[in-house]
Design a protein around this motif. Structure first.
Motif, short mmCIF file in Angstrom:
data_model
loop_
_atom_site.label_atom_id
_atom_site.label_comp_id
_atom_site.label_asym_id
_atom_site.label_seq_id
_atom_site.Cartn_x
_atom_site.Cartn_y
_atom_site.Cartn_z
N LEU A 1 116.91 66.02 -76.49
CA LEU A 1 115.35 65.06 -75.65
C LEU A 1 114.14 66.40 -74.98
N ALA A 2 114.69 67.37 -74.88
CA ALA A 2 113.48 68.63 -74.12
C ALA A 2 113.07 69.48 -75.45
N ALA A 3 113.75 69.78 -76.78
CA ALA A 3 113.64 70.14 -77.73
C ALA A 3 112.24 69.28 -78.82
N ARG A 4 112.96 68.10 -79.00
CA ARG A 4 112.20 66.77 -78.72
C ARG A 4 110.93 66.97 -78.52
N PHE A 5 110.30 66.56 -77.62
CA PHE A 5 109.41 66.94 -76.17
C PHE A 5 108.78 68.25 -76.78
N ALA A 6 109.48 69.03 -76.66
CA ALA A 6 108.24 70.49 -77.23
C ALA A 6 108.47 70.33 -78.22
N SER A 7 108.86 69.20 -79.70
CA SER A 7 108.93 69.53 -80.94
C SER A 7 106.70 68.29 -80.91
N ASN A 8 107.07 67.93 -80.27
CA ASN A 8 106.32 66.45 -79.93
C ASN A 8 104.12 67.34 -79.66
N ILE A 9 104.67 67.92 -78.55
CA ILE A 9 103.63 68.65 -77.55
C ILE A 9 103.53 69.50 -78.53
N THR A 10 104.43 70.79 -79.50
CA THR A 10 103.66 71.19 -80.23
C THR A 10 102.76 70.86 -80.90
N VAL A 11 103.52 69.67 -81.98
CA VAL A 11 102.09 69.20 -83.12
C VAL A 11 101.07 69.12 -82.87
N VAL A 12 100.92 67.97 -81.43
CA VAL A 12 100.33 67.89 -81.28
C VAL A 12 99.09 68.31 -80.72
N GLY A 13 99.98 69.22 -79.49
CA GLY A 13 99.00 70.26 -79.34
C GLY A 13 98.11 71.24 -80.22
N GLY A 14 98.83 71.29 -81.15
CA GLY A 14 97.92 72.42 -82.26
C GLY A 14 97.13 71.27 -82.97
N PHE A 15 97.04 70.16 -83.06
CA PHE A 15 96.20 68.71 -83.60
C PHE A 15 95.66 69.48 -83.34
N LEU A 16 95.36 69.38 -81.96
CA LEU A 16 94.21 69.55 -81.12
C LEU A 16 93.96 70.55 -80.93
N LEU A 17 94.41 71.89 -80.84
CA LEU A 17 93.87 73.35 -80.20
C LEU A 17 92.95 73.62 -82.24
#
Lengths: 297, 312
Positions: free
Chosen positions: A132-148
């Motif tokens: 779950l942590a790894a999937r959550f990190a993926s979600n943060i990565t792509v959404v964060g990248g999307f915003l950044l």
């Protein structure tokens, strides 16, 4: 003549003698797979359309603004002034990121359950929390990248069009970096845990995406109606349930601009309290996802 | 001292009075056995509790009572154990939207196997090299089984657990996979192959653990278990052009318990199918009858093992 049954054939299998990285490596694999899955990388072309369309929509205003700012000489028009554009770009990106999260979170969690791959993942060196942590990190990565990424473009534009030159421009624009990171974290907190929780409970991607959007938009409409019309005593606190408005108000607050029309302002709630509410709601959503996957894995 | 056939001298997997229930349903009841290096067949009819037992051994399901250890560790809590262990589950645990090669590479990466050639090697071993770049969604059942096996063996496991791995495979694929499992067993790995098909288990392994209704029904070598089944009456349908003559002649032989005759053949009930199989051609030849078919009618594993359990 009799022979032993079941002759053993040499099929060419060789034992593996290389290094193994344990749980860390497994988490990294799940994270990388999640990023690829959301972005449609190494998938058929039709799987790439939606994510990259949304990315293009988010990037286009930044590309156009920065391009024009480079072309139009400084001081000709304030419309092309990039100095104060961070908050408005986040606001635009925030709305699109809601759609992106509706796409990303179900893609990260639901196929593993739908295809029954959780049993395979469970028999690997990782726990349900690791997964779950790894999937959550993926979600943060792509959404964060999307915003950044639009913000990085903007930063380049701000530094590049600085009248004092590029190097001084970078120095002058540097104070916005922690603000950009803070607002990225705020939008992530507003959307990602909720999308994650819904995706951990719903069995189909399209339904999960619809439920996520319905919840976000529904909560916002509900809070707007209660707060603006003052229909309930103490109803102003309902403003904290509207993630879009809260994130937008916090965004403006972090970048130093005040929006008196915001829902939080109407409810007379400080944006910092709004951020705290996002953290509490987000944590609760993560806890539900963890509970669900402890049952499943 | 003679060791109970349910146990092996140097076990890598120990199952000690394990029970598992789901609400009111008891899936596994007080089961004790052990598994060691080599191939062991886990045999039982559908719903016998094989998958539940394998899921408990793999740490996917907790035990309700009792204890399971794999390589001396608790599979439910010791995550590190899964670096040495792989499972091929019964269900279709494959993504439909990626290629076979991507799936095997993903599996290798999950178990931290970094050797780049390893996925190619195992794809070739399970004869999936040509189809590796096709989407798994378009695979047949047999191809899915083989890609699951490839995804498991790419991790180079010391303990390999295969739940009905031969389902849907054709005879050539089956022979290929059986040879692969035997090879793994010969290398000293612990391999458990579950199946509800007696013939499959007999081909794969010399040692069998049989469970029925969640309980241990039989254990030991296939030959020993077969020998213990001599009391089970088999019904064999023999097609012949002289049913009455052949029936009368066979009844005189000790192998036949009862005989029912029809126009085109006879149904013979026997407790010794091997002797009946040997005697029938000879007797038919002696009386000048022509045999066109010899088919056991009731050799389903379920009935055989139900008899074992109910006969106790």
């Amino acid at each position: 003549m009799t022979t032993d049954r079941g002759a053993v054939y040499d099929l060419g299998y060789e034992p593996y003698h290389g290094e193994r990285r344990g749980r860390k490596g497994a988490r990294l694999t799940i994270w990388a797979d999640g990023n690829r899955r959301v972005l449609g990388l190494r998938r058929k072309a039709r799987r790439k359309v939606m994510p990259w369309l949304l990315i293009a929509i988010a990037l286009l205003p930044a590309i156009v603004s920065v391009g024009i700012a480079f072309i139009v000489p400084a001081g000709v028009s304030n419309e092309f002034n990039l100095a104060d554009a961070n908050a408005s770009f986040f606001q635009l990106g925030g709305t699109i990121v809601m759609l992106f999260t509706a796409l990303a979170a179900p893609e990260l969690l639901i196929p593993d359950r739908r295809y029954g791959v959780l049993s395979m993942l469970s028999s690997r060196p990782l726990t349900s929390s690791d997964y779950l942590a790894a999937r959550f990190a993926s979600n943060i990565t792509v959404v964060g990248g999307f915003l950044l990424i639009p913000q990085i473009l903007l930063f380049i534009g701000q530094a590049g069009t600085d009248p004092d030159g590029l190097v001084q421009g970078i120095i002058n624009s540097a104070p916005t970096i922690p603000r950009i990171l803070a607002v990225t974290a705020i939008y992530i907190t507003a959307f990602v845990p909720l999308g994650f929780m819904i995706s951990s409970l719903v069995q189909r991607k399209s339904i999960a995406a619809s439920v996520f959007l319905a919840v976000i938009i529904g909560l916002t409409a509900f809070a707007e109606a209660i707060v603006r019309n003052s229909v309930l005593p103490g109803g102003r606190w309902m403003a904290l349930l509207a993630p879009i408005n809260t994130a937008d108000a916090a965004n403006n607050w972090v970048f130093g601009s005040i929006n008196n029309d915001s829902l939080l302002a109407a409810a007379d709630i400080h944006p910092a309290l709004g951020i705290a509410a996002l953290v509490v709601i987000g944590s609760a959503a993560v806890m539900v996802s963890v509970w669900q996957y402890r049952r499943l894995m | 001292m003679t060791l109970d056939p349910a146990f092996v001298p140097d076990p890598t997997i120990e199952v000690v009075t394990v029970s598992k229930w789901f609400g009111q349903k008891v899936a596994v009841s007080g089961l004790s056995c052990s598994f060691g290096p080599g191939v062991t067949g886990l045999l039982g009819p559908n719903g016998a509790g094989k998958t539940t037992l394998l899921r408990m051994i793999s740490g996917l399901t907790s035990v309700s009572n009792g204890k399971i250890t794999v390589l001396g560790k608790n599979p439910r809590t010791d995550t590190g154990l899964f670096s040495s262990m792989a499972l091929v589950p019964d269900e279709d645990a494959v993504y439909g939207d990626i290629t076979g090669r991507q799936f095997v590479r993903y599996s290798a990466a999950l178990s931290n196997v970094e050797e780049r050639d390893k996925p190619e090697e195992v794809l070739s071993i399970v004869a999936m090299g040509d189809a590796a770049d096709r989407s798994i969604g378009g695979y047949s059942k047999g191809m899915r089984q083989r890609i699951k096996v490839a995804a498991a063996i790419v991790t180079d496991p010391d303990v390999l657990i295969l739940d009905e791995p031969l389902n849907g495979t054709d005879p050539i694929q089956r022979a290929h996979l059986i040879a692969l499992f035997e090879g793994f067993g010969e290398e000293g790995r612990t391999v458990i192959v579950s199946s509800h098909v007696l013939e499959e288990v007999e081909r794969v392994s010399k040692r069998v653990i049989a469970i029925v209704d969640g309980r241990l029904a039989a254990a030991g070598s296939v030959e020993a278990i077969r020998a213990s089944m001599h009391d089970i009456p088999y019904v064999v349908r023999i097609s012949t052009d002289a049913p009455r003559k052949l029936g009368a002649a066979l009844f005189a032989s000790s192998a036949a318990v009862s005989i029912t005759s029809t126009n085109d053949g006879i149904s013979v009930s026997t407790k010794d199918i091997t002797t009946l199989g040997k005697d029938t051609p000879r007797i038919a030849s002696d009386i000048g009858a022509r045999i066109t078919g010899f088919r056991p009618q009731d050799q389903s594993l379920e009935s055989v093992f139900r008899y074992l359990v109910e006969g106790r």
